[in-house]
Design a protein around this motif. Sequence first.
Motif, short mmCIF file in Angstrom:
data_model
loop_
_atom_site.label_atom_id
_atom_site.label_comp_id
_atom_site.label_asym_id
_atom_site.label_seq_id
_atom_site.Cartn_x
_atom_site.Cartn_y
_atom_site.Cartn_z
N VAL A 28 0.83 -1.20 0.00
CA VAL A 28 0.00 0.00 0.00
C VAL A 28 0.87 1.26 0.00
CG1 VAL A 28 -1.61 1.35 1.42
CG2 VAL A 28 -2.02 -1.08 1.06
N LEU A 29 1.96 1.23 0.76
CA LEU A 29 2.85 2.39 0.88
C LEU A 29 3.87 2.48 -0.24
CD1 LEU A 29 3.57 2.20 4.70
CD2 LEU A 29 2.12 3.87 3.53
N GLY A 30 4.02 1.40 -1.00
CA GLY A 30 5.03 1.39 -2.06
C GLY A 30 6.44 1.35 -1.48
N THR A 31 6.59 0.62 -0.40
CA THR A 31 7.89 0.54 0.27
C THR A 31 8.20 -0.93 0.57
OG1 THR A 31 9.19 1.51 2.05
CG2 THR A 31 6.95 0.90 2.60
N THR A 32 9.15 -1.15 1.42
CA THR A 32 9.55 -2.52 1.76
C THR A 32 9.21 -2.83 3.22
OG1 THR A 32 11.73 -1.83 2.51
CG2 THR A 32 11.50 -2.37 0.16
N PRO A 33 9.10 -4.09 3.56
CA PRO A 33 8.92 -4.45 4.97
C PRO A 33 10.07 -3.93 5.84
CG PRO A 33 8.34 -6.32 3.60
CD PRO A 33 8.94 -5.27 2.68
N ALA A 34 11.27 -3.84 5.27
CA ALA A 34 12.42 -3.32 6.03
C ALA A 34 12.17 -1.88 6.47
CB ALA A 34 13.69 -3.43 5.21
N PHE A 35 11.53 -1.09 5.62
CA PHE A 35 11.20 0.30 5.99
C PHE A 35 10.25 0.31 7.18
CE2 PHE A 35 8.35 3.96 5.75
CZ PHE A 35 9.26 4.99 5.82
N LEU A 36 9.23 -0.54 7.13
CA LEU A 36 8.28 -0.62 8.24
C LEU A 36 8.96 -1.07 9.54
CD1 LEU A 36 5.22 -2.11 6.36
CD2 LEU A 36 5.46 0.20 7.27
N ARG A 37 9.87 -2.03 9.42
CA ARG A 37 10.61 -2.46 10.61
C ARG A 37 11.46 -1.31 11.15
NH1 ARG A 37 10.76 -7.34 7.75
NH2 ARG A 37 12.74 -6.84 6.75
N ALA A 38 12.09 -0.54 10.25
CA ALA A 38 12.96 0.56 10.66
C ALA A 38 12.19 1.65 11.39
CB ALA A 38 13.69 1.15 9.45
N ILE A 39 11.00 2.01 10.91
CA ILE A 39 10.25 3.06 11.60
C ILE A 39 9.66 2.51 12.90
CG2 ILE A 39 9.84 4.45 9.55
CD1 ILE A 39 6.97 3.43 9.51
N GLY A 40 9.47 1.21 12.97
CA GLY A 40 9.07 0.60 14.23
C GLY A 40 10.20 0.64 15.24
N GLU A 41 11.41 0.35 14.78
CA GLU A 41 12.58 0.40 15.67
C GLU A 41 12.86 1.82 16.14
OE1 GLU A 41 15.70 -1.46 13.42
OE2 GLU A 41 14.69 -3.42 13.48
N ALA A 42 12.48 2.80 15.32
CA ALA A 42 12.66 4.21 15.70
C ALA A 42 11.50 4.70 16.58
CB ALA A 42 12.77 5.08 14.44
N ASP A 43 10.59 3.79 16.92
CA ASP A 43 9.44 4.08 17.79
C ASP A 43 8.46 5.08 17.20
OD1 ASP A 43 10.18 2.27 19.81
OD2 ASP A 43 11.49 3.76 20.75
N LEU A 44 8.40 5.16 15.88
CA LEU A 44 7.40 6.03 15.27
C LEU A 44 6.03 5.36 15.34
CD1 LEU A 44 6.69 8.64 13.83
CD2 LEU A 44 7.17 7.49 11.66
N ILE A 45 5.97 4.09 15.00
CA ILE A 45 4.74 3.32 15.12
C ILE A 45 5.08 1.99 15.78
CG2 ILE A 45 3.56 4.37 13.15
CD1 ILE A 45 4.32 1.94 11.47
N THR A 46 4.11 1.46 16.48
CA THR A 46 4.27 0.15 17.11
C THR A 46 3.15 -0.74 16.60
OG1 THR A 46 5.20 1.18 19.07
CG2 THR A 46 4.41 -1.09 19.30
N PRO A 47 3.46 -1.62 15.66
CA PRO A 47 2.40 -2.47 15.13
C PRO A 47 1.89 -3.44 16.19
CG PRO A 47 4.53 -3.20 14.33
CD PRO A 47 4.75 -1.91 15.08
N LEU A 48 0.65 -3.79 16.07
CA LEU A 48 0.11 -4.83 16.94
C LEU A 48 0.59 -6.17 16.41
CD1 LEU A 48 -3.30 -3.14 17.23
CD2 LEU A 48 -1.88 -3.73 19.18
N ARG A 49 0.50 -7.18 17.22
CA ARG A 49 0.94 -8.51 16.80
C ARG A 49 -0.25 -9.45 16.76
NH1 ARG A 49 6.55 -9.33 15.52
NH2 ARG A 49 7.61 -7.48 16.29
N SER A 50 -0.30 -10.28 15.73
CA SER A 50 -1.33 -11.30 15.64
C SER A 50 -1.01 -12.39 16.65
CB SER A 50 -1.38 -11.88 14.22
OG SER A 50 -0.20 -12.64 13.98
N GLU A 51 -1.93 -13.33 16.82
CA GLU A 51 -1.68 -14.42 17.74
C GLU A 51 -0.43 -15.20 17.36
OE1 GLU A 51 -5.09 -16.89 18.41
OE2 GLU A 51 -6.36 -15.16 18.84
N GLY A 52 -0.11 -15.23 16.07
CA GLY A 52 1.08 -15.91 15.60
C GLY A 52 2.33 -15.06 15.66
#
Length: 112
Positions: A28-52
Amino acid sequence: MPADHAPATGNLDDDDYPAYTMGRAADVLGTTPAFLRAIGEADLITPLRSEGGHRRYSRRQLRIAARARELVDQGTPIEAACRIVSLEDQLDDTRRLNQEMRRGLDEPTSDT
């Protein structure tokens, strides 16, 4: 149906419902999962986790990530982009609170 198993259609309008998998969010964002992980590590967003344990993102988080990506695409380092987006959000919240307080001061009081 048990109350703790509400139908998914009840969440369609919820901006905070974690409806997007990491792969779908990246698409949707036109980016990579690595980008999402990076902004998560920078504490910009904290994704929720599924049961898995898989990351799940909300529409609100995707909007925040899109703003960070916009800044990164303009040449801003990712850590700085995350800080800028965080400060923009804080400024918006402060402006909203300021407007509410001003409205409260402008309302006539009934001291009679």
